[in-house]
Design a protein around this motif. Sequence first.
Motif, PDB file in Angstrom:
ATOM      1  N   GLY A   1      77.764  40.600 -51.690  1.00  0.00           N
ATOM      2  CA  GLY A   1      78.152  41.401 -52.836  1.00  0.00           C
ATOM      3  C   GLY A   1      78.452  42.832 -52.447  1.00  0.00           C
ATOM      4  O   GLY A   1      78.389  43.221 -51.289  1.00  0.00           O
ATOM      5  N   SER A   2      78.753  43.618 -53.451  1.00  0.00           N
ATOM      6  CA  SER A   2      79.207  44.988 -53.239  1.00  0.00           C
ATOM      7  C   SER A   2      78.048  45.958 -52.988  1.00  0.00           C
ATOM      8  O   SER A   2      76.878  45.634 -53.220  1.00  0.00           O
ATOM      9  CB  SER A   2      79.981  45.463 -54.469  1.00  0.00           C
ATOM     10  N   ALA A   3      78.418  47.157 -52.563  1.00  0.00           N
ATOM     11  CA  ALA A   3      77.424  48.207 -52.364  1.00  0.00           C
ATOM     12  C   ALA A   3      76.756  48.566 -53.690  1.00  0.00           C
ATOM     13  O   ALA A   3      75.565  48.884 -53.730  1.00  0.00           O
ATOM     14  CB  ALA A   3      78.083  49.431 -51.741  1.00  0.00           C
ATOM     15  N   GLN A   4      77.514  48.510 -54.773  1.00  0.00           N
ATOM     16  CA  GLN A   4      76.946  48.803 -56.095  1.00  0.00           C
ATOM     17  C   GLN A   4      75.888  47.754 -56.468  1.00  0.00           C
ATOM     18  O   GLN A   4      74.843  48.086 -57.028  1.00  0.00           O
ATOM     19  CB  GLN A   4      78.033  48.838 -57.171  1.00  0.00           C
ATOM     20  N   GLU A   5      76.164  46.494 -56.157  1.00  0.00           N
ATOM     21  CA  GLU A   5      75.193  45.441 -56.436  1.00  0.00           C
ATOM     22  C   GLU A   5      73.943  45.617 -55.573  1.00  0.00           C
ATOM     23  O   GLU A   5      72.826  45.452 -56.053  1.00  0.00           O
ATOM     24  CB  GLU A   5      75.809  44.061 -56.224  1.00  0.00           C
TER      25      GLU A   5
END
Length: 109
Positions: free
Chosen positions: A40-44
């Motif tokens: 997943g993303s850095a935000q996740e």
Amino acid sequence: MHLTDHPAHRRLSAALDNLAVTFHGMTAHPDEHNCECHWGSAQELSLLKTPDVELEPDLLRRTWQAIDWTDHASVLRRILPQFAAVLVTGRAEPLFGLEVAGCSFARGR
């Protein structure tokens, strides 16, 4: 007797509440990382380092199914209250079978 009034249901609810209290404020290790293209993303990932934020069902599933956390125990402690509630209500939807949940606990020791 309504199912929610059953003593076993009340004990289970109390156990889940106690789990939430016990693991309140837990986060993944600050240096934890995972592959953006597979997990997943850095935000996740930042959500795992933020205590007590409920994860979307898909993110929760990807988190407990991931096998390559550096500190799997801290990740598991972070998601445990929500993960336990999903397991006991039958909402866990693993891709390959529920035994994967047991493997997640084993990796977290």
